[in-house]
Design a protein around this motif. Structure first.
Motif, PDB file in Angstrom:
ATOM      1  N   CYS A  58       0.574  -1.397  -0.272  1.00 39.26           N
ATOM      2  CA  CYS A  58      -0.417  -0.047   0.160  1.00 39.26           C
ATOM      3  C   CYS A  58       1.038   0.750  -0.062  1.00 39.26           C
ATOM      4  CB  CYS A  58      -1.237  -0.138   1.363  1.00 39.26           C
ATOM      5  SG  CYS A  58      -2.172  -1.279   1.386  1.00 39.26           S
ATOM      6  N   HIS A  59       1.936   0.650   0.349  1.00 41.56           N
ATOM      7  CA  HIS A  59       2.756   2.617  -0.150  1.00 41.56           C
ATOM      8  C   HIS A  59       4.104   2.430  -0.072  1.00 41.56           C
ATOM      9  CE1 HIS A  59       4.523   6.450   1.119  1.00 41.56           C
ATOM     10  NE2 HIS A  59       5.344   5.742   1.943  1.00 41.56           N
ATOM     11  N   HIS A  60       4.777   2.359  -0.765  1.00 38.24           N
ATOM     12  CA  HIS A  60       6.769   2.388  -1.851  1.00 38.24           C
ATOM     13  C   HIS A  60       7.077   3.981  -2.621  1.00 38.24           C
ATOM     14  CE1 HIS A  60       9.914   0.201  -2.303  1.00 38.24           C
ATOM     15  NE2 HIS A  60       9.420  -0.427  -3.274  1.00 38.24           N
ATOM     16  N   HIS A  61       7.843   3.746  -2.503  1.00 35.30           N
ATOM     17  CA  HIS A  61       8.475   4.993  -3.792  1.00 35.30           C
ATOM     18  C   HIS A  61       9.522   4.304  -4.760  1.00 35.30           C
ATOM     19  CE1 HIS A  61       6.730   7.683  -0.850  1.00 35.30           C
ATOM     20  NE2 HIS A  61       7.700   6.872  -0.126  1.00 35.30           N
ATOM     21  N   LEU A  62       9.344   2.895  -5.191  1.00 35.20           N
ATOM     22  CA  LEU A  62       9.709   2.660  -6.565  1.00 35.20           C
ATOM     23  C   LEU A  62      10.951   2.875  -6.919  1.00 35.20           C
ATOM     24  CD1 LEU A  62       7.081   1.161  -8.049  1.00 35.20           C
ATOM     25  CD2 LEU A  62       8.812  -0.144  -6.970  1.00 35.20           C
ATOM     26  N   THR A 225      -1.542  10.426   1.542  1.00 35.33           N
ATOM     27  CA  THR A 225       0.022  11.250   1.960  1.00 35.33           C
ATOM     28  C   THR A 225       0.754  10.544   2.920  1.00 35.33           C
ATOM     29  OG1 THR A 225       0.848  13.198   2.252  1.00 35.33           O
ATOM     30  CG2 THR A 225      -0.954  12.568   3.637  1.00 35.33           C
ATOM     31  N   HIS A 226       2.384  11.196   3.453  1.00 33.86           N
ATOM     32  CA  HIS A 226       3.092  10.621   4.542  1.00 33.86           C
ATOM     33  C   HIS A 226       2.368  11.413   5.800  1.00 33.86           C
ATOM     34  CE1 HIS A 226       6.097  10.119   1.585  1.00 33.86           C
ATOM     35  NE2 HIS A 226       6.257   8.541   2.251  1.00 33.86           N
ATOM     36  N   LEU A 227       2.142  10.790   6.473  1.00 37.66           N
ATOM     37  CA  LEU A 227       1.447  11.496   8.036  1.00 37.66           C
ATOM     38  C   LEU A 227       1.988  10.998   8.915  1.00 37.66           C
ATOM     39  CD1 LEU A 227      -0.677  14.001   7.885  1.00 37.66           C
ATOM     40  CD2 LEU A 227      -2.382  12.812   8.879  1.00 37.66           C
ATOM     41  N   ALA A 262      -0.141   7.227   5.012  1.00 45.33           N
ATOM     42  CA  ALA A 262       1.486   5.962   5.027  1.00 45.33           C
ATOM     43  C   ALA A 262       1.304   6.647   6.183  1.00 45.33           C
ATOM     44  CB  ALA A 262       2.634   6.208   3.857  1.00 45.33           C
ATOM     45  N   HIS A 263       1.916   5.078   7.000  1.00 45.34           N
ATOM     46  CA  HIS A 263       2.986   5.547   8.869  1.00 45.34           C
ATOM     47  C   HIS A 263       1.738   5.546   9.745  1.00 45.34           C
ATOM     48  CE1 HIS A 263       6.706   6.015   6.747  1.00 45.34           C
ATOM     49  NE2 HIS A 263       6.448   5.892   6.269  1.00 45.34           N
ATOM     50  N   MET A 264       1.770   6.654  10.248  1.00 45.22           N
ATOM     51  CA  MET A 264       0.410   6.891  10.972  1.00 45.22           C
ATOM     52  C   MET A 264       1.199   6.620  12.150  1.00 45.22           C
ATOM     53  SD  MET A 264      -1.632   9.057  10.068  1.00 45.22           S
ATOM     54  CE  MET A 264      -2.989   9.714  11.354  1.00 45.22           C
ATOM     55  N   VAL A 313       6.288  -1.277   1.951  1.00 45.42           N
ATOM     56  CA  VAL A 313       7.005  -1.709   2.164  1.00 45.42           C
ATOM     57  C   VAL A 313       8.463  -0.767   2.470  1.00 45.42           C
ATOM     58  CG1 VAL A 313       8.078  -4.181   1.367  1.00 45.42           C
ATOM     59  CG2 VAL A 313       8.279  -1.994  -0.277  1.00 45.42           C
ATOM     60  N   ASP A 314       7.677   0.474   1.530  1.00 40.47           N
ATOM     61  CA  ASP A 314       8.317   1.998   1.676  1.00 40.47           C
ATOM     62  C   ASP A 314       9.394   1.870   1.636  1.00 40.47           C
ATOM     63  OD1 ASP A 314       7.809   4.709   2.585  1.00 40.47           O
ATOM     64  OD2 ASP A 314       8.851   4.781   4.070  1.00 40.47           O
ATOM     65  N   GLY A 315       9.716   3.163   0.944  1.00 33.30           N
ATOM     66  CA  GLY A 315      11.161   3.220   0.526  1.00 33.30           C
ATOM     67  C   GLY A 315      11.953   2.908  -0.630  1.00 33.30           C
TER      68      GLY A 315
HETATM   69 ZN   LIG Z   1       6.598   7.174   1.797  1.00 32.65          ZN
END
Ligand SMILES: [Zn+2]
Length: 460
Positions: A58-62, A225-227, A262-264, A313-315
């Motif tokens: 659900c969240h990543h930066h390829l 968004t990131h939060l 993302a995150h929380m 996995v984020d990143g």
């Molecule tokens: Zn991120």
């Protein structure tokens, strides 16, 4: 992951085109086929495997696969880490984004991912969202690319350098363009666009509002968004807006069942209740939170409050990996050691709950009821892991939990939208060694352009 969370031994799944038509045991499948006068045109013997729904990221930066494990970024927390890497990412071009997306998606697919959401938030040189969409389409993975953005540069009190920010007019025009060109809201869609201003510290309030209004004119276009990732971010929001991050987002219309954050990590119990009440979703990213020392998200409490939570996995430069099954293991382990104010407990988060986070949980976060479980009428997205090898030797008593309690393995087979995209542990038709070599050439070139000392990283 059906409503009863059934686990079948000697199971069978019948797929027609891109949809699951039968789930049961093998004998019942044979009877069902003959009753319906059906003869399968292909049968796959998956003896020795556990088959689960395809994993959902659900969240990543390829693009960050290009900057994994850079020495100057290691050992830094989020804001310092970002400021180290912003100038490097600012040198990317379209080819680099395409190749990094291809590589990151392959790594995710090998780990069992069948649906991936990505967040591309800077567009230097000739970079467009189209570059990663091309990579996903070629690989046949279900894709939720989000058109990110940064407009609040350092000169206006934001975190990123001005030269990698875009004008808000350009951002809005391109958001509209990618929705028009690529977004498919239909069931079994292989591509849905999301809109994703990067964070409260890199865009203005006005852009957040306008992006939300734009997304809501298009069914199925969700907001991301990131939060509440770090304490620094909470302090930034309190100083600049006089509010904590979630209250700030709510003041901008940024809560609801079409929003996921993302995150929380840094939440209090009232904020958890607000997430549940507004049906806002959360993507938990445990490895990134550990690498950047951001903290431990209150995952147990969010799940108990019935917040929609998925896994990412984020990143890749804050993980630095793309192994989604491994990430599910991290989620399970990190919750067991608790978080400030809570006791550590080995039964605080189970392997099955973590697998649910990575399948049904992710599907709910992305607003999809057609993926995430093996059920009649769902999309044919499934993944098989061998459990008869060395990693699982001795774990025959509970092979489902063993997917996470034992060292995570790669998938043996993967089917996405009815197509077998991974067989015998290999992506069909892909020259993996050539892809890695090509990717590393781009990574080297990027670091050279940015003037970063590479050490011995790429000598091999
Ligand atoms: Zn991120």
């Amino acid at each position: 992951m059906d409503a009863e969370r059934r686990e079948l031994t000697n199971g069978a799944i019948v797929i027609r085109d891109n949809v699951i038509e039968f789930v049961g045991n093998s004998d019942a499948a044979g009877r069902w086929l003959s009753q319906n006068n059906l003869v399968p045109d292909r049968q796959i013997d998956a003896s020795g495997c556990v088959i689960i729904p395809g994993l959902v990221n659900c969240h990543h930066h390829l693009f960050q696969t290009l900057t994994r494990s850079i020495g100057t970024a290691q050992g830094k927390s989020l804001f310092d880490w970002l400021q180290t890497l912003y100038p490097v990412w600012g040198q990317m071009d379209a080819d680099a984004v395409y190749i990094s997306a291809r590589l990151g998606l392959v790594e995710l697919m090998l780990s069992g991912a069948t649906t991936v959401a990505d967040h591309l938030y800077l567009f230097p040189n000739d970079v467009r969202l189209d570059d990663e969409i091309r990579a996903a389409r070629e690989l046949g993975i279900r894709f939720h690319p989000t058109r990110g953005s940064m407009s609040l540069g350092q000169s206006q009190g934001g975190l990123p350098p001005d030269d990698i920010c875009e004008s808000e007019a350009d951002i809005l025009i391109d958001c509209e363009r990618v929705i028009r060109e690529f977004h498919d809201p239909q069931p079994f869609s292989m591509l849905r666009i999301g809109l994703a201003p990067c964070s409260p510290f890199s865009v203005t309030a006005e852009l957040m509002r306008q992006i939300a209004a734009l997304a809501r004119r298009h069914p199925g276009v969700n907001l991301h968004t990131h939060l509440a990732e770090t304490i620094d971010e909470n302090l930034f929001c309190e100083e600049k807006f006089g509010m904590r991050p979630l209250a700030y987002m709510q003041s901008l219309g940024w809560t609801g069942d079409d929003v996921w954050f993302a995150h929380m990590v840094h939440l209090d119990s009232e904020e958890i209740d607000m997430l549940a009440a507004t049906r806002s979703g959360v993507c938990h990213c445990p490895s990134s939170n550990m690498i950047l020392a951001s903290g431990i998200a209150p995952l147990r409490e969010m799940c108990d409050a019935r917040v929609r939570v998925g896994l990412g996995v984020d990143g890749s430069a804050s993980n630095d990996g793309n192994h989604l099954l491994g990430e599910a293991r991290q989620a399970m382990l990190l919750q067991r050691v608790g978080w400030p104010g809570f006791e550590s407990s080995a039964d605080r988060f189970s392997a099955r709950e973590s697998l649910e986070l990575a399948t049904l949980g992710g599907a709910a976060v992305l607003g999809r009821d057609d993926i995430g479980s093996l059920e009649v009428g769902k999309a044919a997205d499934l993944v098989a892991y061998r459990v008869d090898g060395i990693n699982h030797a001795g774990a025959g008593g509970d092979v489902v939990a063993a997917l996470l309690t034992c060292a995570p393995t790669n998938a043996w087979m993967s089917v996405i939208n009815g197509r077998r995209v991974l067989e015998q542990g290999k992506i069909t038709g892909l020259d993996l060694a050539a892809l890695v070599a090509q990717h590393n050439q781009h990574a080297t070139r990027l670091l050279q352009k940015a003037g970063v000392d590479q050490g011995d990283n790429y000598d091999a």
